[in-house]
Design a protein around this motif. Sequence first.
Motif, PDB file in Angstrom:
ATOM      1  N   VAL A 237       0.840  -0.682   0.163  1.00 50.99           N
ATOM      2  CA  VAL A 237      -0.009  -0.261   0.034  1.00 50.99           C
ATOM      3  C   VAL A 237       1.013   1.352  -0.269  1.00 50.99           C
ATOM      4  N   ASP A 238       2.046   1.355   1.255  1.00 53.36           N
ATOM      5  CA  ASP A 238       3.356   2.935   1.144  1.00 53.36           C
ATOM      6  C   ASP A 238       3.538   2.949  -0.221  1.00 53.36           C
ATOM      7  N   ARG A 239       4.320   1.780  -1.173  1.00 56.30           N
ATOM      8  CA  ARG A 239       4.588   2.265  -2.495  1.00 56.30           C
ATOM      9  C   ARG A 239       3.369   2.523  -3.355  1.00 56.30           C
ATOM     10  N   LEU A 240       1.548   1.940  -3.349  1.00 52.14           N
ATOM     11  CA  LEU A 240       1.254   2.520  -4.686  1.00 52.14           C
ATOM     12  C   LEU A 240       1.153   3.917  -3.548  1.00 52.14           C
ATOM     13  N   VAL A 241       0.712   4.640  -2.323  1.00 52.09           N
ATOM     14  CA  VAL A 241       0.802   6.401  -2.264  1.00 52.09           C
ATOM     15  C   VAL A 241       1.865   7.170  -2.364  1.00 52.09           C
ATOM     16  N   LYS A 242       3.551   5.906  -1.638  1.00 53.19           N
ATOM     17  CA  LYS A 242       3.946   6.772  -2.744  1.00 53.19           C
ATOM     18  C   LYS A 242       3.835   7.354  -3.970  1.00 53.19           C
ATOM     19  N   TYR A 243       3.871   6.710  -5.246  1.00 54.51           N
ATOM     20  CA  TYR A 243       3.944   6.431  -6.573  1.00 54.51           C
ATOM     21  C   TYR A 243       2.757   7.916  -6.941  1.00 54.51           C
ATOM     22  N   LEU A 244       1.480   7.732  -5.664  1.00 53.83           N
ATOM     23  CA  LEU A 244       0.579   8.440  -5.817  1.00 53.83           C
ATOM     24  C   LEU A 244       0.251   9.807  -5.670  1.00 53.83           C
ATOM     25  N   ALA A 245       1.591  10.345  -4.607  1.00 55.85           N
ATOM     26  CA  ALA A 245       1.871  11.782  -3.814  1.00 55.85           C
ATOM     27  C   ALA A 245       2.375  12.395  -4.887  1.00 55.85           C
ATOM     28  N   ILE A 246       3.485  11.888  -5.526  1.00 54.00           N
ATOM     29  CA  ILE A 246       4.569  12.063  -6.891  1.00 54.00           C
ATOM     30  C   ILE A 246       3.311  12.664  -7.762  1.00 54.00           C
ATOM     31  N   GLY A 247       2.151  11.640  -7.688  1.00 55.53           N
ATOM     32  CA  GLY A 247       1.102  12.243  -9.355  1.00 55.53           C
ATOM     33  C   GLY A 247       0.792  13.274  -9.149  1.00 55.53           C
ATOM     34  N   ILE A 248      -0.027  13.699  -8.056  1.00 50.21           N
ATOM     35  CA  ILE A 248      -0.220  14.451  -7.385  1.00 50.21           C
ATOM     36  C   ILE A 248       0.536  15.916  -6.964  1.00 50.21           C
ATOM     37  N   MET A 249       1.732  15.854  -6.794  1.00 50.10           N
ATOM     38  CA  MET A 249       2.056  16.713  -6.782  1.00 50.10           C
ATOM     39  C   MET A 249       2.799  17.290  -8.605  1.00 50.10           C
ATOM     40  N   ASN A 250       2.865  16.401  -9.104  1.00 44.79           N
ATOM     41  CA  ASN A 250       2.962  17.166 -10.623  1.00 44.79           C
ATOM     42  C   ASN A 250       2.332  17.683 -10.851  1.00 44.79           C
ATOM     43  N   ILE A 251       1.242  16.911 -10.680  1.00 37.81           N
ATOM     44  CA  ILE A 251      -0.109  18.315 -11.156  1.00 37.81           C
ATOM     45  C   ILE A 251      -0.786  19.204 -10.748  1.00 37.81           C
ATOM     46  N   THR A 252      -0.244  19.280  -8.961  1.00 37.49           N
ATOM     47  CA  THR A 252      -0.196  20.203  -8.885  1.00 37.49           C
ATOM     48  C   THR A 252       0.980  21.280  -9.518  1.00 37.49           C
ATOM     49  N   SER A 253       1.670  21.169  -9.742  1.00 41.88           N
ATOM     50  CA  SER A 253       2.950  21.649 -10.941  1.00 41.88           C
ATOM     51  C   SER A 253       2.053  22.643 -12.105  1.00 41.88           C
ATOM     52  N   VAL A 254       1.399  21.984 -12.622  1.00 39.40           N
ATOM     53  CA  VAL A 254       0.687  21.767 -13.743  1.00 39.40           C
ATOM     54  C   VAL A 254      -0.650  23.060 -13.203  1.00 39.40           C
ATOM     55  N   ILE A 255      -1.161  21.975 -13.035  1.00 40.83           N
ATOM     56  CA  ILE A 255      -2.311  22.189 -12.886  1.00 40.83           C
ATOM     57  C   ILE A 255      -2.968  23.797 -11.389  1.00 40.83           C
ATOM     58  N   ASP A 256      -1.794  22.931 -10.962  1.00 38.10           N
ATOM     59  CA  ASP A 256      -1.950  23.949  -9.749  1.00 38.10           C
ATOM     60  C   ASP A 256      -4.016  24.286  -8.951  1.00 38.10           C
ATOM     61  N   PRO A 257      -4.606  22.766  -8.488  1.00 40.41           N
ATOM     62  CA  PRO A 257      -6.159  22.871  -8.703  1.00 40.41           C
ATOM     63  C   PRO A 257      -6.561  22.801  -7.308  1.00 40.41           C
ATOM     64  N   GLU A 258      -8.224  22.938  -6.731  1.00 41.50           N
ATOM     65  CA  GLU A 258      -8.342  23.051  -5.281  1.00 41.50           C
ATOM     66  C   GLU A 258      -9.035  22.373  -4.934  1.00 41.50           C
ATOM     67  N   PHE A 287       8.200  22.962  -2.261  1.00 43.88           N
ATOM     68  CA  PHE A 287       8.674  24.184  -1.231  1.00 43.88           C
ATOM     69  C   PHE A 287       7.873  23.535   0.185  1.00 43.88           C
ATOM     70  N   LYS A 288       8.103  24.088   1.044  1.00 43.37           N
ATOM     71  CA  LYS A 288       7.610  23.748   2.596  1.00 43.37           C
ATOM     72  C   LYS A 288       5.972  24.804   2.637  1.00 43.37           C
ATOM     73  N   THR A 289       5.978  25.466   2.034  1.00 41.11           N
ATOM     74  CA  THR A 289       5.716  26.578   2.360  1.00 41.11           C
ATOM     75  C   THR A 289       4.423  26.401   1.002  1.00 41.11           C
ATOM     76  N   LEU A 290       4.769  26.025   0.529  1.00 36.72           N
ATOM     77  CA  LEU A 290       3.919  25.468  -1.289  1.00 36.72           C
ATOM     78  C   LEU A 290       2.009  25.402  -0.476  1.00 36.72           C
ATOM     79  N   PRO A 291       1.574  25.688  -0.258  1.00 40.05           N
ATOM     80  CA  PRO A 291       0.145  25.497   0.014  1.00 40.05           C
ATOM     81  C   PRO A 291      -0.258  24.277  -1.164  1.00 40.05           C
ATOM     82  N   VAL A 292      -1.395  22.796  -1.076  1.00 44.58           N
ATOM     83  CA  VAL A 292      -1.620  21.654  -2.064  1.00 44.58           C
ATOM     84  C   VAL A 292      -2.992  22.230  -1.481  1.00 44.58           C
ATOM     85  N   GLY A 293      -3.588  21.329  -3.033  1.00 47.40           N
ATOM     86  CA  GLY A 293      -5.449  21.471  -2.907  1.00 47.40           C
ATOM     87  C   GLY A 293      -5.350  20.280  -1.858  1.00 47.40           C
TER      88      GLY A 293
END
Length: 317
Positions: A237-258, A287-293
């Motif tokens: 499960v932690d492996r799934l979560v690790k890569y899902l989190a990378i994906g969520i951060m990639n999307i944040t970098s491009v779209i920055d959704p709410e 960036f540690k201060t970066l807000p994420v959706g």
Amino acid sequence: MFIGVDLGGTNIAVGIVNESCKLKYQKSVPTKNERKSEAIIKDIIDLISDVIKDSGTTNEEIKAIGIGIPGLADHKTGDVIECVNLNWRKVPLRKPMEKTLGIPVFIDNDATLAGLAEYEAGAMKNKKNGVFMTLGTGIGGGIIIDGRIHTGSNGVGSEIGHMIVGENYYDCNCGRNGCIETFASSTALISYAKKLISEENSETIMTEKLNGDIDNLDGKIIFHAAIRGDELANKAVDRLVKYLAIGIMNITSVIDPEIFVLGGGISKAGTFLLDKVRAAVLKNKYFKTLPVGNIVLAQLSNDAGIIGAAMLGKHNV
Ligand SMILES: [Zn+2]
């Protein structure tokens, strides 16, 4: 009123949905996907006519028909570009339907439309920008930007499943290596848990439920074991979560959704999964201060396909 069609590999479901997203009436038939596309399209048309008649509605009251397909749609022509599990390639869908029914028809990918349903009536309601991720056998997505579905110029604008997030021990069925679908789908989770069970000598309660056959392993068994503290299940499960989190951060970098909305079979793991994903995303922030959706679970169940398809009609007329 709008008609929503959820065209799946197993069933075709058709429903009538009103302006406020309420599903009024629905009916479904088996797809029998071994048949030619013409026969399946005829069944869709017949089912729409039945639903209109049986619900006491008239053709004039239906403003548009939306269809969710398990594949790629050409939004300009209304053709299906490709649906692997229906064995369709370049099949005209809008034209024959509009010709017979006389109602405007719009088509889009089914995961994208489940995202639209979340936007109209579920977890993304009242948000302007959001990303829906369906974590099932594969990974699909629906991206809403400024209240509109983002489809891109070639219809692959929400194909989140094929975003590369690392290097994996097997290739994706798209022909490349490292797609998020090969790390964070239920197929990926089961494959990795099987690998751990066969390669590592640790005790695991996952095998208690298998009746001696490793092929009985599914996502539910893995998550149940993980929740009970099983080490191997948690490793998977932690492996799934690790890569899902990378994906969520990639999307944040491009779209920055709410908001990020997680749906599909994996999301049934509920808050156990959500807590892990939120923690992994916090760890992954560049960036540690970066807000994420905000990351939340989908709210709509099986009807999301019909509701989202119907709302595609509403967005287009
Ligand atoms: Zn891929």
